[in-house]
Structure formats: structure tokens, C-alpha cells
Design a protein around this motif. Structure first.
Motif, PDB file in Angstrom:
ATOM      1  N   ILE A  52       0.854  -1.183   0.000  1.00  0.00           N
ATOM      2  CA  ILE A  52       0.000   0.000   0.000  1.00  0.00           C
ATOM      3  C   ILE A  52       0.890   1.232   0.000  1.00  0.00           C
ATOM      4  CG2 ILE A  52      -1.760   1.280   1.267  1.00  0.00           C
ATOM      5  CD1 ILE A  52      -2.679  -1.416   2.387  1.00  0.00           C
ATOM      6  N   LYS A  53       0.847   1.970  -1.094  1.00  0.00           N
ATOM      7  CA  LYS A  53       1.689   3.160  -1.246  1.00  0.00           C
ATOM      8  C   LYS A  53       0.865   4.439  -1.326  1.00  0.00           C
ATOM      9  CE  LYS A  53       5.376   0.650  -1.612  1.00  0.00           C
ATOM     10  NZ  LYS A  53       5.976   0.228  -0.389  1.00  0.00           N
ATOM     11  N   THR A  54      -0.298   4.390  -1.983  1.00  0.00           N
ATOM     12  CA  THR A  54      -1.124   5.582  -2.153  1.00  0.00           C
ATOM     13  C   THR A  54      -2.547   5.273  -1.724  1.00  0.00           C
ATOM     14  OG1 THR A  54      -1.791   5.037  -4.408  1.00  0.00           O
ATOM     15  CG2 THR A  54       0.252   6.294  -4.161  1.00  0.00           C
ATOM     16  N   ILE A  55      -3.369   6.319  -1.695  1.00  0.00           N
ATOM     17  CA  ILE A  55      -4.770   6.148  -1.324  1.00  0.00           C
ATOM     18  C   ILE A  55      -5.511   5.311  -2.357  1.00  0.00           C
ATOM     19  CG2 ILE A  55      -5.619   8.243  -2.444  1.00  0.00           C
ATOM     20  CD1 ILE A  55      -6.711   7.012   1.009  1.00  0.00           C
ATOM     21  N   ASP A  56      -5.031   5.282  -3.595  1.00  0.00           N
ATOM     22  CA  ASP A  56      -5.670   4.471  -4.629  1.00  0.00           C
ATOM     23  C   ASP A  56      -5.553   2.979  -4.347  1.00  0.00           C
ATOM     24  OD1 ASP A  56      -6.443   6.718  -6.050  1.00  0.00           O
ATOM     25  OD2 ASP A  56      -4.545   6.792  -7.155  1.00  0.00           O
ATOM     26  N   ASP A  57      -4.550   2.593  -3.579  1.00  0.00           N
ATOM     27  CA  ASP A  57      -4.389   1.183  -3.219  1.00  0.00           C
ATOM     28  C   ASP A  57      -5.425   0.738  -2.188  1.00  0.00           C
ATOM     29  OD1 ASP A  57      -2.223   0.979  -4.902  1.00  0.00           O
ATOM     30  OD2 ASP A  57      -0.778   1.454  -3.321  1.00  0.00           O
ATOM     31  N   LEU A  58      -6.152   1.688  -1.609  1.00  0.00           N
ATOM     32  CA  LEU A  58      -7.139   1.360  -0.584  1.00  0.00           C
ATOM     33  C   LEU A  58      -8.560   1.446  -1.117  1.00  0.00           C
ATOM     34  CD1 LEU A  58      -5.570   3.128   2.498  1.00  0.00           C
ATOM     35  CD2 LEU A  58      -5.627   0.699   1.985  1.00  0.00           C
ATOM     36  N   ARG A  59      -8.739   1.150  -2.392  1.00  0.00           N
ATOM     37  CA  ARG A  59     -10.071   1.071  -2.986  1.00  0.00           C
ATOM     38  C   ARG A  59     -10.329  -0.361  -3.386  1.00  0.00           C
ATOM     39  NH1 ARG A  59      -9.040   6.163  -6.421  1.00  0.00           N
ATOM     40  NH2 ARG A  59      -9.638   7.767  -4.946  1.00  0.00           N
ATOM     41  N   GLY A  60     -11.492  -0.864  -2.991  1.00  0.00           N
ATOM     42  CA  GLY A  60     -11.848  -2.237  -3.325  1.00  0.00           C
ATOM     43  C   GLY A  60     -12.334  -2.347  -4.757  1.00  0.00           C
ATOM     44  N   PRO A  61     -12.352  -3.550  -5.295  1.00  0.00           N
ATOM     45  CA  PRO A  61     -12.788  -3.738  -6.681  1.00  0.00           C
ATOM     46  C   PRO A  61     -14.301  -3.649  -6.847  1.00  0.00           C
ATOM     47  CG  PRO A  61     -12.305  -5.849  -5.709  1.00  0.00           C
ATOM     48  CD  PRO A  61     -11.926  -4.810  -4.694  1.00  0.00           C
ATOM     49  N   GLY A  62     -15.055  -3.734  -5.737  1.00  0.00           N
ATOM     50  CA  GLY A  62     -16.510  -3.744  -5.835  1.00  0.00           C
ATOM     51  C   GLY A  62     -17.010  -5.149  -6.134  1.00  0.00           C
ATOM     52  N   ALA A  63     -18.312  -5.294  -6.110  1.00  0.00           N
ATOM     53  CA  ALA A  63     -18.918  -6.614  -6.346  1.00  0.00           C
ATOM     54  C   ALA A  63     -19.189  -6.815  -7.823  1.00  0.00           C
ATOM     55  CB  ALA A  63     -20.215  -6.730  -5.567  1.00  0.00           C
ATOM     56  N   LYS A  64     -19.265  -8.057  -8.206  1.00  0.00           N
ATOM     57  CA  LYS A  64     -19.661  -8.380  -9.573  1.00  0.00           C
ATOM     58  C   LYS A  64     -21.135  -8.014  -9.730  1.00  0.00           C
ATOM     59  CE  LYS A  64     -16.354 -12.117  -9.792  1.00  0.00           C
ATOM     60  NZ  LYS A  64     -16.154 -13.552  -9.708  1.00  0.00           N
ATOM     61  N   PRO A  65     -21.560  -7.641 -10.920  1.00  0.00           N
ATOM     62  CA  PRO A  65     -22.967  -7.278 -11.121  1.00  0.00           C
ATOM     63  C   PRO A  65     -23.899  -8.418 -10.708  1.00  0.00           C
ATOM     64  CG  PRO A  65     -21.670  -6.670 -13.033  1.00  0.00           C
ATOM     65  CD  PRO A  65     -20.764  -7.451 -12.134  1.00  0.00           C
ATOM     66  N   GLY A  66     -24.930  -8.065  -9.959  1.00  0.00           N
ATOM     67  CA  GLY A  66     -25.917  -9.046  -9.528  1.00  0.00           C
ATOM     68  C   GLY A  66     -25.579  -9.750  -8.229  1.00  0.00           C
ATOM     69  N   THR A  67     -24.459  -9.383  -7.587  1.00  0.00           N
ATOM     70  CA  THR A  67     -24.080 -10.014  -6.323  1.00  0.00           C
ATOM     71  C   THR A  67     -24.020  -8.967  -5.225  1.00  0.00           C
ATOM     72  OG1 THR A  67     -21.707  -9.716  -6.696  1.00  0.00           O
ATOM     73  CG2 THR A  67     -22.699 -11.760  -7.514  1.00  0.00           C
ATOM     74  N   PRO A  69     -21.919  -7.275  -2.341  1.00  0.00           N
ATOM     75  CA  PRO A  69     -20.489  -7.176  -2.037  1.00  0.00           C
ATOM     76  C   PRO A  69     -20.173  -7.568  -0.600  1.00  0.00           C
ATOM     77  CG  PRO A  69     -21.475  -5.007  -2.047  1.00  0.00           C
ATOM     78  CD  PRO A  69     -22.536  -5.969  -2.494  1.00  0.00           C
ATOM     79  N   THR A  70     -19.002  -8.122  -0.407  1.00  0.00           N
ATOM     80  CA  THR A  70     -18.516  -8.422   0.939  1.00  0.00           C
ATOM     81  C   THR A  70     -17.869  -7.164   1.493  1.00  0.00           C
ATOM     82  OG1 THR A  70     -16.353  -9.112   0.147  1.00  0.00           O
ATOM     83  CG2 THR A  70     -18.063 -10.823   0.296  1.00  0.00           C
ATOM     84  N   ASP A  71     -17.524  -7.190   2.767  1.00  0.00           N
ATOM     85  CA  ASP A  71     -16.844  -6.045   3.364  1.00  0.00           C
ATOM     86  C   ASP A  71     -15.515  -5.782   2.663  1.00  0.00           C
ATOM     87  OD1 ASP A  71     -18.850  -5.631   5.158  1.00  0.00           O
ATOM     88  OD2 ASP A  71     -17.845  -6.632   6.831  1.00  0.00           O
ATOM     89  N   LEU A  72     -14.836  -6.830   2.289  1.00  0.00           N
ATOM     90  CA  LEU A  72     -13.544  -6.679   1.631  1.00  0.00           C
ATOM     91  C   LEU A  72     -13.693  -6.054   0.250  1.00  0.00           C
ATOM     92  CD1 LEU A  72     -10.539  -7.228   1.927  1.00  0.00           C
ATOM     93  CD2 LEU A  72     -10.920  -9.428   0.854  1.00  0.00           C
ATOM     94  N   GLU A  73     -14.753  -6.391  -0.456  1.00  0.00           N
ATOM     95  CA  GLU A  73     -14.951  -5.862  -1.802  1.00  0.00           C
ATOM     96  C   GLU A  73     -15.401  -4.406  -1.801  1.00  0.00           C
ATOM     97  OE1 GLU A  73     -16.322  -9.909  -4.142  1.00  0.00           O
ATOM     98  OE2 GLU A  73     -17.833  -8.656  -3.176  1.00  0.00           O
ATOM     99  N   GLN A  74     -16.183  -3.989  -0.814  1.00  0.00           N
ATOM    100  CA  GLN A  74     -16.739  -2.649  -0.867  1.00  0.00           C
ATOM    101  C   GLN A  74     -16.034  -1.640   0.036  1.00  0.00           C
ATOM    102  OE1 GLN A  74     -20.784  -2.627   0.373  1.00  0.00           O
ATOM    103  NE2 GLN A  74     -20.349  -3.232   2.454  1.00  0.00           N
TER     104      GLN A  74
END
Length: 191
Positions: A52-67, A69-74
Motif C-alpha cells: 500500500i503506497k497511495t490512497i488508490d491502493d485502498l479502494r476495493g474492486p466492488g462486487a460483480k454485477p448481480g451479487t 459485495p462483501t466487506d472486503l470488496e466494498q
């Protein structure tokens, strides 16, 4: 009349009861363990807290459409940093309680770790819970505080970035001066 109504009610319950018992039956389903980790995507996104170097590294990928999201994804920001730390077994925010097994003295104070310029410590006395919580403010300018009720001494151990506060960056902090109290007039040899 009353007996007729109650007999009808009992008959209705008896006719419906077997159906209700069967409708709530459960069954166990055995599922094979997945060979892929549920956090497989993290291997290409982040492999370590050190990545983790920048604030951009602390953004999750989000959930796949129709699912959902878990805490880790969002999660994003500090929450994501905390979750990634917990996955590696690191307590990022050092949420362990202070050492209450002894009484802090001026020579051996109870250390309070802080990454900021100011930290609050709640003293409940020695032995523990011998008085109500008294909140003490410990700062980098004034790292040692003593509880006025029990005499317990706390000292702030600064663990944040060293270059942030040491050179003051030429700021006068908008003319703010910490208010004086009796400890400002204590002889230096008593500190």
C-alpha cells in the motif's frame, strides 16, 4: 356456545399442525471445499500491507454485477486498511487495552502509543475500576500526564512520521497556545 367455538379451533389446529411441521424441515447439503481462495483477486491486487503506497491502493474492486459485495470488496480507505491488516494478523490501529496490571510512575510510566499529535487515555485507577473513568489528554508537546484521582502516570510514545512535527513547517498554528495550569509552574527537577 363457548365449547363449540373452542372445539372448532382445536380441530383447525390439529388439521394444520402436521403440515406446518413438515414445511419447516431442513436438510444438510455437503459442499466440496473450493480449491480457489475466496480472496483470490487480492493476489493480483495487493499481496501485503507493505504494497500500500497511495490512497488508490485502498479502494476495493466492488462486487460483480448481480451479487452482494462483501466487506472486503466494498470497503475503502482506513476501513479497508484495517480489514487487510486483520487478514494478515496485524492490528493496524493498536486497539489493545493499556497495561492495567501495575501503577504507572514518573520513572516507569504506562506507555500510550500514538501516531497523531494528541491522544486521549482513560484512567480507571489502580487497582482497576477503583474510580470512574478520567480522560487525560496527552500530546507531543506534553507527553506525560498524571491522573488526578489515583496518581497513575501515562506517557505518550509517538510512533507517527518524524518529519511532520519536528520542523513545524514554519507554521505558528494560528496563534494557538496551550492553556497554562499548575503543572507549568512546577520546578523542572520535579518533572
Amino acid at each position: 356456545m363457548f365449547m363449540q367455538r373452542s372445539a372448532v379451533a382445536v380441530a383447525r389446529r390439529a388439521a394444520v399442525a402436521p403440515a406446518l411441521r413438515r414445511s419447516f424441515a431442513t436438510s444438510m447439503i455437503r459442499r466440496e471445499r473450493e480449491t480457489k481462495s475466496p480472496f483470490w483477486w487480492i493476489q493480483w491486487r495487493l499481496t501485503d500491507l507493505a504494497d500500500i503506497k497511495t490512497i488508490d491502493d485502498l479502494r476495493g474492486p466492488g462486487a460483480k454485477p448481480g451479487t452482494v459485495p462483501t466487506d472486503l470488496e466494498q470497503s475503502t480507505g482506513l476501513e479497508r486498511l484495517e480489514i487487510l491488516g486483520k487478514m494478515e494478523g496485524v492490528d493496524v490501529f493498536d486497539m489493545q487495552p493499556l497495561d492495567a496490571s501495575r501503577k504507572g510512575t514518573m520513572k516507569d510510566p504506562i506507555l500510550v502509543r500514538s501516531a497523531g499529535d494528541e491522544q486521549y487515555a482513560g484512567c480507571t485507577g489502580h487497582p482497576v475500576d477503583s474510580h470512574n473513568v478520567i480522560w487525560l489528554t496527552i500530546s507531543r508537546e506534553r507527553p506525560v500526564e498524571r491522573c488526578p484521582e489515583c496518581g497513575n502516570v501515562y506517557k505518550m510514545e509517538y510512533v507517527g512520521p518524524q518529519d511532520h512535527h519536528d520542523d513545524h513547517h514554519g507554521h505558528d498554528h494560528h496563534g494557538y497556545e496551550e492553556p497554562k495550569n499548575f503543572s507549568n509552574f512546577v520546578k523542572p527537577e520535579y518533572w
